[in-house]
Design a protein around this motif. Structure first.
Motif, PDB file in Angstrom:
ATOM      1  N   UNK A 140      27.632  29.885  22.058  1.00 39.72           N
ATOM      2  CA  UNK A 140      28.561  30.791  22.736  1.00 39.72           C
ATOM      3  C   UNK A 140      27.816  31.549  23.820  1.00 39.72           C
ATOM      4  N   UNK A 141      28.140  31.283  25.074  1.00 37.93           N
ATOM      5  CA  UNK A 141      27.448  31.911  26.191  1.00 37.93           C
ATOM      6  C   UNK A 141      28.321  32.960  26.860  1.00 37.93           C
ATOM      7  N   UNK A 142      27.713  34.059  27.253  1.00 42.67           N
ATOM      8  CA  UNK A 142      28.397  35.027  28.088  1.00 42.67           C
ATOM      9  C   UNK A 142      28.277  34.609  29.546  1.00 42.67           C
ATOM     10  N   UNK A 143      29.148  35.161  30.378  1.00 37.29           N
ATOM     11  CA  UNK A 143      29.196  34.750  31.780  1.00 37.29           C
ATOM     12  C   UNK A 143      28.067  35.339  32.620  1.00 37.29           C
ATOM     13  N   UNK A 144      27.310  36.291  32.062  1.00 35.76           N
ATOM     14  CA  UNK A 144      26.279  36.965  32.841  1.00 35.76           C
ATOM     15  C   UNK A 144      25.239  36.036  33.421  1.00 35.76           C
ATOM     16  N   UNK A 145      24.808  35.063  32.652  1.00 30.60           N
ATOM     17  CA  UNK A 145      23.785  34.129  33.126  1.00 30.60           C
ATOM     18  C   UNK A 145      24.283  33.371  34.347  1.00 30.60           C
ATOM     19  N   UNK A 146      25.517  32.869  34.286  1.00 30.56           N
ATOM     20  CA  UNK A 146      26.082  32.133  35.420  1.00 30.56           C
ATOM     21  C   UNK A 146      26.167  33.030  36.653  1.00 30.56           C
ATOM     22  N   UNK A 147      26.570  34.281  36.450  1.00 27.41           N
ATOM     23  CA  UNK A 147      26.691  35.200  37.583  1.00 27.41           C
ATOM     24  C   UNK A 147      25.346  35.386  38.270  1.00 27.41           C
ATOM     25  N   UNK A 148      24.312  35.684  37.508  1.00 22.72           N
ATOM     26  CA  UNK A 148      22.993  35.912  38.107  1.00 22.72           C
ATOM     27  C   UNK A 148      22.471  34.655  38.795  1.00 22.72           C
ATOM     28  N   UNK A 149      22.696  33.492  38.176  1.00 24.95           N
ATOM     29  CA  UNK A 149      22.178  32.249  38.735  1.00 24.95           C
ATOM     30  C   UNK A 149      22.902  31.877  40.026  1.00 24.95           C
ATOM     31  N   UNK A 150      24.233  31.963  40.014  1.00 25.93           N
ATOM     32  CA  UNK A 150      25.014  31.596  41.202  1.00 25.93           C
ATOM     33  C   UNK A 150      24.803  32.607  42.317  1.00 25.93           C
ATOM     34  N   UNK A 151      24.790  33.879  41.956  1.00 29.33           N
ATOM     35  CA  UNK A 151      24.630  34.934  42.970  1.00 29.33           C
ATOM     36  C   UNK A 151      23.265  34.866  43.657  1.00 29.33           C
ATOM     37  N   UNK A 152      22.212  34.603  42.877  1.00 27.15           N
ATOM     38  CA  UNK A 152      20.848  34.629  43.423  1.00 27.15           C
ATOM     39  C   UNK A 152      20.361  33.274  43.903  1.00 27.15           C
ATOM     40  N   UNK A 203      34.593  29.254  39.678  1.00 33.31           N
ATOM     41  CA  UNK A 203      33.252  28.722  39.927  1.00 33.31           C
ATOM     42  C   UNK A 203      32.277  29.177  38.848  1.00 33.31           C
ATOM     43  N   UNK A 204      32.397  30.437  38.416  1.00 36.35           N
ATOM     44  CA  UNK A 204      31.506  30.957  37.376  1.00 36.35           C
ATOM     45  C   UNK A 204      31.805  30.310  36.029  1.00 36.35           C
ATOM     46  N   UNK A 205      33.095  30.074  35.742  1.00 36.43           N
ATOM     47  CA  UNK A 205      33.449  29.397  34.495  1.00 36.43           C
ATOM     48  C   UNK A 205      32.874  27.986  34.474  1.00 36.43           C
ATOM     49  N   UNK A 206      32.979  27.294  35.620  1.00 34.64           N
ATOM     50  CA  UNK A 206      32.438  25.932  35.703  1.00 34.64           C
ATOM     51  C   UNK A 206      30.916  25.949  35.572  1.00 34.64           C
ATOM     52  N   UNK A 207      30.273  26.955  36.172  1.00 37.91           N
ATOM     53  CA  UNK A 207      28.817  27.080  36.072  1.00 37.91           C
ATOM     54  C   UNK A 207      28.397  27.349  34.633  1.00 37.91           C
ATOM     55  N   UNK A 208      29.159  28.202  33.945  1.00 38.35           N
ATOM     56  CA  UNK A 208      28.856  28.503  32.541  1.00 38.35           C
ATOM     57  C   UNK A 208      28.943  27.248  31.694  1.00 38.35           C
ATOM     58  N   UNK A 209      29.930  26.402  31.973  1.00 39.18           N
ATOM     59  CA  UNK A 209      30.072  25.144  31.226  1.00 39.18           C
ATOM     60  C   UNK A 209      28.892  24.217  31.487  1.00 39.18           C
ATOM     61  N   UNK A 210      28.471  24.132  32.759  1.00 43.63           N
ATOM     62  CA  UNK A 210      27.320  23.289  33.089  1.00 43.63           C
ATOM     63  C   UNK A 210      26.060  23.817  32.409  1.00 43.63           C
TER      64      UNK A 210
END
Length: 233
Positions: A140-152, A203-210
């Protein structure tokens, strides 16, 4: 590198970044403690990019997982750590070694800004993407990781810590047995985004899935590599 003030996107003053020099001191302390009390076996550390922004995505099943990664990683790491850990003398200590306090019950804009600042400065950010200590299986992943990765645009390096919950120590019940082996396996870096630069909710949801697929695959590989196929921690 000393922490220094930065300016935000809106032109406002951003609070001082965590100290990279402090994080290096923390890494050296971690080296002494982790190798002094246990027998870390580190695999794949050469895969960590030597420079540039990196996010360590670490499974989390025991309190020593963060310090263990901090001590064995080839680069100083700034972990996002729940604010509840910053109590008493631990508050100035964790702050002094470049760690980031985060309030998990709200949108902690200060922590977000400082974490992004670490990545903008080319540093290493450590995240437990599951949010809380659990089975350590990235289920179970939170969306925070995807946000930091996509944003940066930072590369994500999956990190599996195995053996920290396999057995309890006799002297300290809450810790692995002294001088027992704990495996830390670093995986191949990967990009979370789809290359479009989009930061929409979809986009963040798709990134979280990846990300989840990559982390789960790495954990399975790490378990096979270390022979800990039945180990959840």
């Amino acid at each position: 590198m000393r922490g220094h003030p930065r300016r935000g996107e809106a032109g406002g003053e951003v609070r001082e970044l965590p100290s990279e020099r402090g994080a290096e001191v923390g890494r050296r302390i971690g080296v002494g403690l982790m190798y002094g009390f246990w027998k870390p076996r580190v695999l794949g550390a050469w895969k960590v990019p030597a420079t540039g922004p990196v996010i360590f995505a670490v499974n989390h099943s025991h309190n020593i997982d963060g310090p263990m990664v901090m001590g064995v990683a080839p680069r100083p790491t700034h972990f996002l750590i729940k604010k509840e850990a910053f109590i008493g003398p631990l508050d100035p200590f964790l702050t002094g070694i470049g760690q980031l306090k985060v309030d998990r019950d709200t949108t902690d804009r200060k922590a977000i800004t400082r974490a992004l600042g670490v990545l903008e400065a080319g540093g290493v950010l450590g995240i437990f993407p599951e949010g809380t200590r659990g089975e350590g299986d990235f289920a179970s992943l939170r969306a925070g990781l995807a946000y930091f990765a996509v944003r940066s645009g930072a590369a994500i390096v999956p990190v599996a810590v195995l053996g920290s919950t396999e057995r309890r120590g006799r002297l300290f019940k809450g810790l692995p047995p002294l001088r027992s082996r704990v495996d830390v396996v670093f995986g191949d870096p990967f990009e979370a985004g789809d290359g479009s630069g989009r930061r929409t909710r979809k986009a963040l949801d798709e990134a979280t899935e990846r990300i989840q697929k990559q982390l789960a695959a790495h954990l399975g590989h790490a378990r096979r590599l270390t022979g800990r196929t039945a180990d959840a921690g």
